[in-house]
Each structure stands twice: as structure tokens, then as C-alpha cells.
Design a protein around this motif. Structure first.
Motif, PDB file in Angstrom:
ATOM      1  N   LYS A 186      32.813  30.308  55.609  1.00 25.64           N
ATOM      2  CA  LYS A 186      33.629  30.967  54.571  1.00 25.64           C
ATOM      3  C   LYS A 186      33.413  30.266  53.230  1.00 25.64           C
ATOM      4  N   ILE A 187      33.721  31.000  52.176  1.00 27.40           N
ATOM      5  CA  ILE A 187      33.659  30.405  50.834  1.00 27.40           C
ATOM      6  C   ILE A 187      34.980  30.688  50.110  1.00 27.40           C
ATOM      7  N   ILE A 188      35.532  29.637  49.497  1.00 24.76           N
ATOM      8  CA  ILE A 188      36.803  29.780  48.766  1.00 24.76           C
ATOM      9  C   ILE A 188      36.525  29.604  47.277  1.00 24.76           C
ATOM     10  N   PHE A 189      36.880  30.614  46.498  1.00 27.88           N
ATOM     11  CA  PHE A 189      36.686  30.538  45.050  1.00 27.88           C
ATOM     12  C   PHE A 189      37.976  30.050  44.388  1.00 27.88           C
ATOM     13  N   ALA A 190      37.911  28.838  43.817  1.00 27.18           N
ATOM     14  CA  ALA A 190      39.070  28.244  43.124  1.00 27.18           C
ATOM     15  C   ALA A 190      38.613  27.919  41.706  1.00 27.18           C
ATOM     16  N   GLU A 191      38.237  28.966  40.980  1.00 33.77           N
ATOM     17  CA  GLU A 191      37.496  28.797  39.717  1.00 33.77           C
ATOM     18  C   GLU A 191      38.364  28.811  38.471  1.00 33.77           C
ATOM     19  N   GLY A 192      39.701  28.878  38.643  1.00 32.08           N
ATOM     20  CA  GLY A 192      40.542  28.982  37.459  1.00 32.08           C
ATOM     21  C   GLY A 192      40.131  30.199  36.642  1.00 32.08           C
ATOM     22  N   TYR A 193      40.131  30.049  35.312  1.00 31.01           N
ATOM     23  CA  TYR A 193      39.795  31.203  34.468  1.00 31.01           C
ATOM     24  C   TYR A 193      38.330  31.621  34.641  1.00 31.01           C
ATOM     25  N   GLY A 194      37.521  30.761  35.259  1.00 29.23           N
ATOM     26  CA  GLY A 194      36.124  31.099  35.590  1.00 29.23           C
ATOM     27  C   GLY A 194      36.035  32.314  36.510  1.00 29.23           C
ATOM     28  N   LEU A 195      37.147  32.716  37.115  1.00 32.17           N
ATOM     29  CA  LEU A 195      37.170  33.911  37.978  1.00 32.17           C
ATOM     30  C   LEU A 195      36.656  35.146  37.247  1.00 32.17           C
ATOM     31  N   LYS A 196      36.793  35.142  35.934  1.00 29.55           N
ATOM     32  CA  LYS A 196      36.345  36.293  35.149  1.00 29.55           C
ATOM     33  C   LYS A 196      34.851  36.551  35.336  1.00 29.55           C
ATOM     34  N   GLU A 197      34.086  35.510  35.708  1.00 28.35           N
ATOM     35  CA  GLU A 197      32.636  35.650  35.901  1.00 28.35           C
ATOM     36  C   GLU A 197      32.309  35.944  37.360  1.00 28.35           C
ATOM     37  N   SER A 300      38.131  42.545  49.965  1.00 29.45           N
ATOM     38  CA  SER A 300      38.471  43.737  50.760  1.00 29.45           C
ATOM     39  C   SER A 300      37.358  44.114  51.743  1.00 29.45           C
ATOM     40  N   ILE A 301      36.116  43.809  51.431  1.00 29.12           N
ATOM     41  CA  ILE A 301      35.007  44.159  52.350  1.00 29.12           C
ATOM     42  C   ILE A 301      34.465  42.905  53.026  1.00 29.12           C
ATOM     43  N   HIS A 302      34.146  41.896  52.253  1.00 27.36           N
ATOM     44  CA  HIS A 302      33.536  40.666  52.800  1.00 27.36           C
ATOM     45  C   HIS A 302      34.652  39.679  53.135  1.00 27.36           C
ATOM     46  N   LYS A 303      35.067  39.650  54.384  1.00 30.52           N
ATOM     47  CA  LYS A 303      36.269  38.885  54.758  1.00 30.52           C
ATOM     48  C   LYS A 303      36.040  37.365  54.730  1.00 30.52           C
ATOM     49  N   ASN A 304      34.783  36.945  54.612  1.00 27.51           N
ATOM     50  CA  ASN A 304      34.536  35.497  54.525  1.00 27.51           C
ATOM     51  C   ASN A 304      34.513  34.991  53.072  1.00 27.51           C
ATOM     52  N   LEU A 305      34.869  35.875  52.129  1.00 31.93           N
ATOM     53  CA  LEU A 305      34.999  35.480  50.712  1.00 31.93           C
ATOM     54  C   LEU A 305      36.490  35.441  50.377  1.00 31.93           C
ATOM     55  N   ILE A 306      36.931  34.295  49.877  1.00 29.39           N
ATOM     56  CA  ILE A 306      38.374  34.085  49.691  1.00 29.39           C
ATOM     57  C   ILE A 306      38.653  33.620  48.267  1.00 29.39           C
ATOM     58  N   VAL A 307      39.773  34.080  47.713  1.00 29.66           N
ATOM     59  CA  VAL A 307      40.156  33.637  46.365  1.00 29.66           C
ATOM     60  C   VAL A 307      41.424  32.784  46.438  1.00 29.66           C
ATOM     61  N   PHE A 308      41.445  31.709  45.626  1.00 29.38           N
ATOM     62  CA  PHE A 308      42.624  30.827  45.486  1.00 29.38           C
ATOM     63  C   PHE A 308      42.778  30.571  43.991  1.00 29.38           C
ATOM     64  N   ASN A 309      43.636  31.364  43.359  1.00 22.90           N
ATOM     65  CA  ASN A 309      43.699  31.318  41.893  1.00 22.90           C
ATOM     66  C   ASN A 309      45.126  31.649  41.430  1.00 22.90           C
ATOM     67  N   GLY A 310      45.264  31.815  40.109  1.00 24.46           N
ATOM     68  CA  GLY A 310      46.551  32.235  39.551  1.00 24.46           C
ATOM     69  C   GLY A 310      47.626  31.157  39.584  1.00 24.46           C
ATOM     70  N   MET A 311      47.233  29.884  39.416  1.00 25.21           N
ATOM     71  CA  MET A 311      48.227  28.800  39.412  1.00 25.21           C
ATOM     72  C   MET A 311      49.062  28.817  38.126  1.00 25.21           C
ATOM     73  N   GLY A 312      48.608  29.588  37.135  1.00 24.04           N
ATOM     74  CA  GLY A 312      49.417  29.824  35.934  1.00 24.04           C
ATOM     75  C   GLY A 312      49.751  28.554  35.173  1.00 24.04           C
ATOM     76  N   THR A 313      51.016  28.425  34.807  1.00 22.76           N
ATOM     77  CA  THR A 313      51.445  27.283  33.988  1.00 22.76           C
ATOM     78  C   THR A 313      51.935  26.125  34.862  1.00 22.76           C
ATOM     79  N   ARG A 314      51.877  26.298  36.207  1.00 26.67           N
ATOM     80  CA  ARG A 314      52.503  25.277  37.079  1.00 26.67           C
ATOM     81  C   ARG A 314      51.622  24.891  38.256  1.00 26.67           C
TER      82      ARG A 314
END
Ligand SMILES: Cc1cc2nc3c(=O)[nH]c(=O)nc-3n(C[C@H](O)[C@H](O)[C@H](O)COP(=O)(O)OP(=O)(O)OC[C@H]3O[C@@H](n4cnc5c(N)ncnc54)[C@H](O)[C@@H]3O)c2cc1C
Length: 347
Positions: A186-197, A300-314
Motif C-alpha cells: 500500500k501507499i499512503i499519501f501524506a503530502e499536506g498542500y502537495g496533495l494538489k499535485e 475509489s478504484i485503487h484500494k491500495n492508494l490511501i490519503v492522510f491529509n486535511g490536518m488544517g490548523t491543528r
């Protein structure tokens, strides 16, 4: 190299997930290219009370319950000290502020954090209006120090690569993914605002809010506590104070700007009445979300791709708890809390 997980990004989110995976004995490798700096410019403050409205921070009790063991464990693992504690004083500008404070103190979610007694003593160097409200249970994580020490620790174990992740070079198979010479489950994307790319998840409503801060030197300001008014003034030692922060929804650069500095100084001058010298200015983009909740889940399609983002101001308070929830979801089939699950944006 064959691992259970690849983590892209090593800010507060990537670090929390690294710890969670290591705690459970999984193999992983982290890739980071220092393209975002939100965690590195963060003051690292944790505070269970929103001082603009005197309301509780979302899930504050649970987040604090997870935060303390999280950093105690990391200290044991890395050998450093990363937590400091101080009280926070909210400046009351009016009697109405005081009344709102009293009312909030009756909220069962806030009573253990807010002192109902108004502090009437003046604080040296701080403009006095109608006294102060004291918040208990606040403090700060030394974020840059813990990230740097953790990176050294992972580098020693060949688990950290200082390289950009190029999304179009990812090969996705049924049960594995390949990236260059790394095969992972699996791969976890924890890219912060880099998610835009990130073409797999950039449809998610990450808005991004730029924040700029200053370091000032003010030898006559002998604060031991954090002062909160239009800004926060936070002592970090050696007569240096962290001053922040701005909120800008339009500028998505990391540059320190004259406009940001002017705004900070204008507000600072309404708060302190001792001489000071600006010694540094910096900015970063907070990964904020439309509904102010994290973005966590599988593609939604590739279940081994995961996002961990949106930590916001905290990110300091949220990341340790969300990392636990994400781990339980990925490895033990527990559902994610609905308010953080990206499924909420499916339509
Ligand atoms: C001025 C300011 C003050 C703040 N103060 C506080 C505070 O006092 N308390 C608090 O709790 N929060 C604070 N925050 C918010 C906090 O910083 C964020 O919630 C948190 O840092 C987000 O962490 P993250 O790991 O999601 O993102 P980031 O810290 O942005 O980390 C993302 C990482 O991913 C890497 N990356 C991205 N794309 C790629 C790629 N393609 N390849 C390789 N690597 C990549 C980046 O280099 C970066 O290291 C503040 C933020 C700002 C800007």
C-alpha cells in the motif's frame, strides 16, 4: 526493496503514520522532498479551546489523550524531549469578553481547561484592557526538532529517501504497487498542500490557507506564558518570541511577504508596549479543508492508494489520533469515523 507501505510526505501526518506502522511491526519507507513546510513552520501549540469563540476544539479530549503518550513514546525511541507546557492567557478587551468567558466555563467540555477566575494582574510588556482568561492544558511540540530527529532515525535504518515522489511513475497492480525499485502492498499519501499535485486525490476539497509568522527579540518582555489576542505571542527562550499568524486563502506560495509582515506588526503593536526587533519571518500553507475535518481514506478504484491529509490548523493535536484510526481501518477493517472519511465527498 520490498515493504508493506510507502509513505509520501514526512510532516506531522507522515510522522504519525510512520510511528503507528513501526509500533505494529510493519515495514515501510518514507519519501519526502521538502516541497511543503507547514509542519516545519508551525509553532506546534496544542490548545483545547478555540479562543476566538470560546468553544471546544473538535474531539479535544481524545486528541490530548493520544498526544501525550505519542510524544512520550517518541522521546523514548529517539532520546529527545519534544513537549513543553505553559499556560495561555487570553486578553479580554471588554466586559462582554469576560461575560462570554464565564458562560463558556459552564460548558462541561471546557470547564477543566478554563479558569473561571478573571486574572486581574498586569503582565509586564502586554497592554492591559479588562484582564485575562487563563487556559490550562496548553503547550507546544517542538515540531522541527522531532521531525529532524525522526528523519535521522529512519535514515539510519534506510527507511527515509530525500526524493520527490512522481505520481505518473507509480505502477498499480491488484495487490501491490511498484515505484522505481520499491514494491509495496500500500501507499499512503501524506503530502499536506502537495496533495494538489496528486492526480489520485486532488479532486478532494483541500483549500489551503497560508500562514506567516515572525520571530522577534524582545529582552524586556519577560513572558513565561503564551498571550493570545489578535495574534499569539509565544516565548521560545533567549528573549525570542514567536508571533503569529496570518490567514490568507489566496496566496499559495511559501514566500514571506511584506504584506504579511505589515499585518503581523500592526496587530503586534496593539498587544505589546516594549521595544523589539524582528529577526525572522516565514510562511507555509496549512492543509485546510472546506468542512475543517481531515481527509482520510482509500482511492475509489485503487484500494491500495490511501490519503492522510486535511490536518488544517491543528496538525499537532489531530495527527496522532487520526493515524491510529487509519491504521485500524487499514489493518483491522474498523470503519473510519464518518467525519474524517473521504467518502463524505463522494457525490
Ligand atoms: C504558520 C503556521 C502555523 C501553524 N501553527 C500550528 C500550531 O501551532 N499548532 C498546530 O497544531 N498546527 C499548526 N499549524 C498547522 C500544522 O502545521 C498543519 O496542520 C500540519 O503541519 C500539516 O501536516 P502535514 O503532514 O499534513 O503536511 P506538511 O507538514 O505540509 O507535510 C507534507 C510533507 O509532504 C512532502 N511532500 C509533498 N508532496 C511530495 C512529493 N510529491 N514527494 C515527496 N514529498 C512530498 C512535503 O515536503 C512535506 O514534508 C500551523 C501552520 C502554519 C502554516
Amino acid at each position: 526493496m520490498q515493504v508493506d507501505y510507502i509513505i509520501v510526505g514526512f510532516g506531522l501526518a507522515g510522522m504519525a503514520m510512520s510511528k503507528e506502522l513501526e509500533d505494529h511491526g510493519h515495514s515501510f519507507v518514507v519519501l519526502d522532498n521538502a516541497s511543503q513546510v507547514s509542519s516545519r513552520v508551525a509553532a506546534g501549540v496544542f490548545n483545547p479551546v478555540i479562543l476566538k469563540r470560546f468553544t471546544p476544539v473538535w474531539n479535544a479530549d481524545e486528541q490530548l489523550d493520544n498526544l501525550f503518550p505519542f510524544y512520550t513514546d517518541i522521546s523514548k525511541r529517539l532520546g529527545g524531549e519534544y513537549l513543553t507546557f505553559f499556560e495561555t492567557l487570553k486578553v479580554f478587551k471588554s466586559i462582554e469578553d469576560q461575560n462570554n468567558w464565564f458562560m463558556a466555563c459552564d460548558n462541561p467540555l471546557l470547564e477543566k481547561y478554563m479558569n473561571p477566575k478573571i486574572i486581574k494582574e498586569e503582565v509586564n510588556g502586554i497592554h492591559y484592557f479588562e484582564g485575562f482568561g487563563q487556559v490550562k492544558g496548553t503547550g507546544r511540540v517542538l515540531v522541527t526538532k522531532v521531525l529532524d530527529d525522526y528523519i535521522d532515525y529512519l535514515k539510519n535504518k534506510d527507511q527515509f529517501l530525500e526524493i520527490p515522489f512522481l505520481h505518473d511513475e507509480l505502477e498499480i497492480n491488484q495487490d501491490t504497487i511498484n515505484y522505481k525499485d520499491i514494491t509495496a502492498k500500500k501507499i499512503i499519501f501524506a503530502e499536506g498542500y502537495g496533495l494538489k499535485e496528486n492526480p489520485f486525490f486532488n479532486h478532494l476539497p483541500l483549500t489551503g490557507t497560508k500562514g506567516e509568522m515572525l520571530f522577534i527579540k524582545a529582552p524586556e518582555l519577560k513572558l513565561t506564558q503564551q498571550i493570545k489576542s489578535a495574534l499569539f505571542v509565544l516565548p521560545v527562550g533567549d528573549d525570542i518570541y514567536w508571533i503569529g499568524a496570518t490567514f490568507n486563502w489566496n496566496d499559495k506560495t511559501l514566500d514571506a511577504t511584506e504584506k504579511g509582515k505589515a499585518e503581523l506588526l500592526e496587530k503586534l503593536n496593539t498587544m505589546i508596549d516594549v521595544p523589539y526587533q524582528v529577526i525572522n519571518q516565514f510562511g507555509g500553507i496549512r492543509p485546510t479543508v472546506k468542512d475543517r475535518r481531515p481527509l482520510v481514506g482509500k482511492h475509489s478504484i485503487h484500494k491500495n492508494l490511501i490519503v492522510f491529509n486535511g490536518m488544517g490548523t491543528r496538525g499537532v493535536m489531530i495527527a496522532p489520533t487520526v493515524a491510529k484510526q487509519l491504521y485500524q481501518y487499514l489493518e483491522n477493517n474498523k470503519s473510519l469515523p464518518k467525519e474524517i472519511d473521504i467518502e463524505r465527498f463522494k457525490s
